[in-house]
Every structure is written in C-alpha cells, then in structure tokens.
Write a protein that holds these residues in place. Sequence first.
Motif, PDB file in Angstrom:
ATOM      1  N   LEU A 139       0.723  -1.098  -0.350  1.00 61.80           N
ATOM      2  CA  LEU A 139       0.473  -0.101   0.298  1.00 61.80           C
ATOM      3  C   LEU A 139       1.270   1.578   0.236  1.00 61.80           C
ATOM      4  CD1 LEU A 139      -2.470  -1.235   2.660  1.00 61.80           C
ATOM      5  CD2 LEU A 139      -2.805  -0.480   0.071  1.00 61.80           C
ATOM      6  N   ARG A 140       2.251   1.181   0.113  1.00 61.46           N
ATOM      7  CA  ARG A 140       2.871   1.972   1.005  1.00 61.46           C
ATOM      8  C   ARG A 140       3.272   2.482  -0.590  1.00 61.46           C
ATOM      9  NH1 ARG A 140       4.568   1.759   7.289  1.00 61.46           N
ATOM     10  NH2 ARG A 140       2.987   2.978   7.701  1.00 61.46           N
ATOM     11  N   GLY A 141       3.890   1.269  -1.819  1.00 66.11           N
ATOM     12  CA  GLY A 141       4.878   1.215  -3.152  1.00 66.11           C
ATOM     13  C   GLY A 141       5.378   0.816  -2.928  1.00 66.11           C
ATOM     14  N   ARG A 142       5.892  -0.261  -1.676  1.00 65.23           N
ATOM     15  CA  ARG A 142       7.123  -0.550  -1.343  1.00 65.23           C
ATOM     16  C   ARG A 142       6.840  -2.324  -2.955  1.00 65.23           C
ATOM     17  NH1 ARG A 142       8.428  -0.466   3.951  1.00 65.23           N
ATOM     18  NH2 ARG A 142      10.635  -1.611   3.310  1.00 65.23           N
ATOM     19  N   GLU A 143       6.367  -2.431  -3.930  1.00 72.73           N
ATOM     20  CA  GLU A 143       5.989  -3.477  -4.508  1.00 72.73           C
ATOM     21  C   GLU A 143       7.372  -4.606  -3.847  1.00 72.73           C
ATOM     22  OE1 GLU A 143       3.181  -4.272  -5.007  1.00 72.73           O
ATOM     23  OE2 GLU A 143       2.618  -2.092  -4.891  1.00 72.73           O
ATOM     24  N   TRP A 144       8.128  -4.585  -3.921  1.00 68.05           N
ATOM     25  CA  TRP A 144      10.164  -5.384  -3.590  1.00 68.05           C
ATOM     26  C   TRP A 144       9.830  -5.833  -2.302  1.00 68.05           C
ATOM     27  CZ3 TRP A 144      10.914  -9.823  -6.731  1.00 68.05           C
ATOM     28  CH2 TRP A 144      11.291  -9.347  -7.952  1.00 68.05           C
ATOM     29  N   ALA A 145       9.382  -5.125  -1.844  1.00 72.73           N
ATOM     30  CA  ALA A 145       9.420  -5.596  -0.267  1.00 72.73           C
ATOM     31  C   ALA A 145       8.436  -6.408   0.168  1.00 72.73           C
ATOM     32  CB  ALA A 145       9.486  -3.885   1.341  1.00 72.73           C
ATOM     33  N   GLY A 146       7.384  -5.223  -0.735  1.00 74.55           N
ATOM     34  CA  GLY A 146       5.368  -6.605  -0.184  1.00 74.55           C
ATOM     35  C   GLY A 146       5.617  -7.918  -0.596  1.00 74.55           C
ATOM     36  N   LYS A 147       6.347  -8.528  -1.439  1.00 73.24           N
ATOM     37  CA  LYS A 147       6.410  -9.302  -2.432  1.00 73.24           C
ATOM     38  C   LYS A 147       7.252 -10.809  -1.398  1.00 73.24           C
ATOM     39  CE  LYS A 147       5.932  -8.091  -7.356  1.00 73.24           C
ATOM     40  NZ  LYS A 147       6.580  -8.056  -9.076  1.00 73.24           N
ATOM     41  N   VAL A 148       8.701  -9.896  -0.866  1.00 72.92           N
ATOM     42  CA  VAL A 148       9.245 -10.867   0.250  1.00 72.92           C
ATOM     43  C   VAL A 148       8.752 -11.338   0.817  1.00 72.92           C
ATOM     44  CG1 VAL A 148      11.643 -11.053   2.007  1.00 72.92           C
ATOM     45  CG2 VAL A 148      11.641  -9.618  -1.207  1.00 72.92           C
ATOM     46  N   PHE A 149       8.009 -10.541   1.413  1.00 73.09           N
ATOM     47  CA  PHE A 149       7.030 -10.337   3.223  1.00 73.09           C
ATOM     48  C   PHE A 149       6.244 -11.430   2.642  1.00 73.09           C
ATOM     49  CE2 PHE A 149       9.382  -6.163   4.646  1.00 73.09           C
ATOM     50  CZ  PHE A 149       9.766  -7.120   5.953  1.00 73.09           C
ATOM     51  N   GLY A 150       5.646 -11.346   1.275  1.00 71.70           N
ATOM     52  CA  GLY A 150       4.364 -11.864   1.283  1.00 71.70           C
ATOM     53  C   GLY A 150       5.095 -13.957   0.711  1.00 71.70           C
ATOM     54  N   TRP A 151       5.809 -13.839   0.100  1.00 69.10           N
ATOM     55  CA  TRP A 151       6.830 -15.200  -0.064  1.00 69.10           C
ATOM     56  C   TRP A 151       7.612 -15.917   1.499  1.00 69.10           C
ATOM     57  CZ3 TRP A 151       9.665 -12.959  -4.809  1.00 69.10           C
ATOM     58  CH2 TRP A 151       8.813 -12.999  -5.697  1.00 69.10           C
ATOM     59  N   ALA A 152       7.715 -14.707   2.312  1.00 65.88           N
ATOM     60  CA  ALA A 152       8.246 -15.002   3.636  1.00 65.88           C
ATOM     61  C   ALA A 152       6.942 -15.619   4.196  1.00 65.88           C
ATOM     62  CB  ALA A 152       9.402 -14.507   4.107  1.00 65.88           C
ATOM     63  N   GLY A 153       5.906 -15.279   4.331  1.00 65.97           N
ATOM     64  CA  GLY A 153       4.385 -15.397   5.062  1.00 65.97           C
ATOM     65  C   GLY A 153       3.926 -17.055   4.922  1.00 65.97           C
ATOM     66  N   LEU A 154       4.594 -17.311   2.919  1.00 64.00           N
ATOM     67  CA  LEU A 154       3.854 -18.095   2.874  1.00 64.00           C
ATOM     68  C   LEU A 154       4.625 -19.594   3.672  1.00 64.00           C
ATOM     69  CD1 LEU A 154       1.901 -19.738   0.728  1.00 64.00           C
ATOM     70  CD2 LEU A 154       3.252 -19.191  -0.902  1.00 64.00           C
ATOM     71  N   THR A 155       6.029 -19.090   3.018  1.00 65.09           N
ATOM     72  CA  THR A 155       6.592 -20.210   3.462  1.00 65.09           C
ATOM     73  C   THR A 155       6.156 -20.739   5.132  1.00 65.09           C
ATOM     74  OG1 THR A 155       8.320 -19.645   2.271  1.00 65.09           O
ATOM     75  CG2 THR A 155       9.099 -21.498   4.291  1.00 65.09           C
ATOM     76  N   VAL A 156       5.995 -19.778   5.667  1.00 65.50           N
ATOM     77  CA  VAL A 156       6.105 -19.905   7.437  1.00 65.50           C
ATOM     78  C   VAL A 156       4.415 -20.719   7.952  1.00 65.50           C
ATOM     79  CG1 VAL A 156       5.229 -19.119  10.297  1.00 65.50           C
ATOM     80  CG2 VAL A 156       7.678 -18.165   8.614  1.00 65.50           C
ATOM     81  N   VAL A 157       3.388 -19.709   6.767  1.00 61.46           N
ATOM     82  CA  VAL A 157       2.594 -20.575   6.676  1.00 61.46           C
ATOM     83  C   VAL A 157       2.096 -21.913   6.731  1.00 61.46           C
ATOM     84  CG1 VAL A 157      -0.196 -21.104   5.882  1.00 61.46           C
ATOM     85  CG2 VAL A 157       0.876 -18.457   6.757  1.00 61.46           C
ATOM     86  N   GLY A 158       2.840 -22.183   5.774  1.00 66.69           N
ATOM     87  CA  GLY A 158       3.089 -23.700   5.118  1.00 66.69           C
ATOM     88  C   GLY A 158       4.124 -25.130   6.394  1.00 66.69           C
ATOM     89  N   VAL A 159       4.961 -24.242   6.538  1.00 66.80           N
ATOM     90  CA  VAL A 159       4.911 -25.667   8.222  1.00 66.80           C
ATOM     91  C   VAL A 159       4.299 -25.138   9.337  1.00 66.80           C
ATOM     92  CG1 VAL A 159       6.328 -24.770  10.438  1.00 66.80           C
ATOM     93  CG2 VAL A 159       7.339 -23.965   8.352  1.00 66.80           C
ATOM     94  N   GLY A 160       2.961 -24.175   9.592  1.00 65.27           N
ATOM     95  CA  GLY A 160       1.928 -24.366  10.714  1.00 65.27           C
ATOM     96  C   GLY A 160       1.325 -25.421   9.481  1.00 65.27           C
ATOM     97  N   GLY A 161       0.604 -25.522   8.386  1.00 66.29           N
ATOM     98  CA  GLY A 161       0.163 -26.473   8.231  1.00 66.29           C
ATOM     99  C   GLY A 161       1.059 -27.301   8.041  1.00 66.29           C
ATOM    100  N   ALA A 162       1.608 -27.602   7.961  1.00 65.44           N
ATOM    101  CA  ALA A 162       2.447 -29.479   8.374  1.00 65.44           C
ATOM    102  C   ALA A 162       2.335 -29.452   9.819  1.00 65.44           C
ATOM    103  CB  ALA A 162       4.150 -28.780   8.080  1.00 65.44           C
ATOM    104  N   LEU A 163       2.062 -28.374  10.847  1.00 69.35           N
ATOM    105  CA  LEU A 163       1.900 -28.514  11.924  1.00 69.35           C
ATOM    106  C   LEU A 163       0.650 -29.721  11.919  1.00 69.35           C
ATOM    107  CD1 LEU A 163       4.024 -26.617  14.221  1.00 69.35           C
ATOM    108  CD2 LEU A 163       4.776 -28.923  14.105  1.00 69.35           C
ATOM    109  N   GLY A 164      -0.723 -28.543  11.469  1.00 64.20           N
ATOM    110  CA  GLY A 164      -1.977 -29.098  11.532  1.00 64.20           C
ATOM    111  C   GLY A 164      -1.871 -30.428  10.856  1.00 64.20           C
ATOM    112  N   GLY A 165      -1.655 -30.946   9.496  1.00 65.76           N
ATOM    113  CA  GLY A 165      -1.126 -32.014   8.905  1.00 65.76           C
ATOM    114  C   GLY A 165      -1.091 -33.140  10.120  1.00 65.76           C
ATOM    115  N   HIS A 166      -0.032 -32.969  11.553  1.00 64.74           N
ATOM    116  CA  HIS A 166       0.460 -33.438  12.009  1.00 64.74           C
ATOM    117  C   HIS A 166      -0.593 -34.164  13.207  1.00 64.74           C
ATOM    118  CE1 HIS A 166       3.247 -35.730  14.722  1.00 64.74           C
ATOM    119  NE2 HIS A 166       3.066 -35.332  15.784  1.00 64.74           N
ATOM    120  N   LEU A 167      -1.121 -32.583  13.096  1.00 63.28           N
ATOM    121  CA  LEU A 167      -2.864 -33.147  14.537  1.00 63.28           C
ATOM    122  C   LEU A 167      -3.547 -33.598  13.888  1.00 63.28           C
ATOM    123  CD1 LEU A 167      -2.768 -28.848  15.310  1.00 63.28           C
ATOM    124  CD2 LEU A 167      -2.342 -31.307  17.176  1.00 63.28           C
TER     125      LEU A 167
END
Length: 290
Positions: A139-167
Amino acid sequence: MSPDARGPGRVLRSVDRLERFSGADRWLDAVRRVVHAAPLGRARDGLHGRWLGHPVHPLMVQVPIGSWLSAAVLDALPGQRYAARTLVATGLLAAGPAAVAGWVDWADLNRQQQRVGMVHAATNIAGVALYTTSLTARLRGREWAGKVFGWAGLTVVGVGGALGGHLAYRQAAGANHAEAVPQLVGPGWHHVAEVSDLPADRPVRRDVDGVAVVVVRQRDDVVHVLAEHCSHLGGPLSEGVLEDGCLRCPWHGSRFRLTDGWNVTGPAVAPQPAFDTRIVDGRVEARLRG
C-alpha cells in the motif's frame, strides 16, 4: 543401514519431542480457560463444526491459504500487483474467523495435541504478521518488499500447515474416534448382559461382539446401547453422567442422545454409533443400528 533401522526422521522426532514438552503446560491451561470462558453461546458448536459433521476449521483455512498461494504466483508475474494485493488482503480478512474456529477446537484437545496445536497457532500468527507487513508495504508502494514479505509469510504458513497435518493425521485431532465400530461389529443380534445385572439409570460398560459399549437401563426396563468411546477423543462414556435423556462425556462434555446417539452438543461433531436393543428371556441383546 536399512531405512527401517534408522527409525523416525528428524522432523518426526522433533514434533514428537514437542508433544512431550511440558514446560509450557501451565500457560496452555491459562489460554484454555480464556477460550472456554469466551461468551460464544451456541456459536461454539457451530465453530466446532457440529452442523457439518466434521471440524469446520480445516475448511475455513482454505480461503487464506488459497488466497496467499495465488498471490505468490501473481507476484512472480508482471503487471499483477493490484490483483496480488487484493488476494493478500482477502487472506488476512479470512484468517481471523478461521483462527477463532481453530482456538475453539484447540481448547478441547488432549494435552499432547494442545502442545503441538499451540506451536501450530504461533506459527500461523507469525505468518499473518508477515502478510500484514507485506500488505502495508504494498500500500506504500514498496512492491518488492511486499513480495518478499509475502513469500516469507507463505513459507511460515506452510510450516504451520504441516503441523496442522500432524495434528489431524498423526494425532487424530478432529477425527471421528468411533468410526471403526460399524466395521468391527458383525451383523445380527448379540448378547449384551442379563437385565438383572444392569443397574437402573446408571451407565455401565459391556461388550457387543468384542466391541466396548455403554449400556443404560432405565427403570421401565428400556435399555439403550451406544459405542463406549466418545467420537470426539475416545473418552469413556460409561464414566459419564446422564442428563435429560442424554449421556455426557466425562472428558470434554459432549452430550449424546441415548435413543439414537445424536451429538446434541459438542465438541463432538460426529454422532455416537447406536444399537437397537431387545430383551429375550431376561437377556439384553443388541444389533448395530442401520
């Protein structure tokens, strides 16, 4: 060395150690009390998924995960910044209700499941924080930073999903723990007990064709038989309490109707297998209903 000789892999050993870690149990109890004290009323059963017949949390998380995965794909393509921004925001909006449903389920799990579930939740909270940062940057126009944080977020959420699968798949959180009963009980009528051996208005444990059941004889010699192990987490219903024509599980309070095993209140989302009964020459016999 053969694969069998090596035993479980590093990931599985790490999660198994997490199940056994008791250092935060007092804090888990405090969080559980907060969740149970939340004034949700009848919405609590809805968040468990009793209306659906299985937990609703796994269904609800498809929206944020799908939105964020789609945003990650669009971030790799030119000219898609507005669409990607919309998908990131959609995921953030959907994550809140999904998290509420997850916390409601978590509060009625056993201790080992709660330990893994708390790390699952903390990981997803970190993922949401990364996606919030991503959206702010976009929203502040920093598109590349937004993409990097988004890809990092997807990685972390993927780890959370793996733990959900274990559950779900290793610890069987949310699974129907009475599902096997129809496959184990043979067809036809089976001896349960002598009527004279059954106390009035008190649940007792007996066997039907080698499968544990709970038997309740009412004072007019009407006998009800349900599967013994609660569909929620396998609690012993023979140690439960009779309430208004229902049997309340002693572990987490699910209430099952004696006449047909219907789960009147959660957290159980599946009904309890019920049996037809008859009395022949003073002997109670039962057969699996349906």
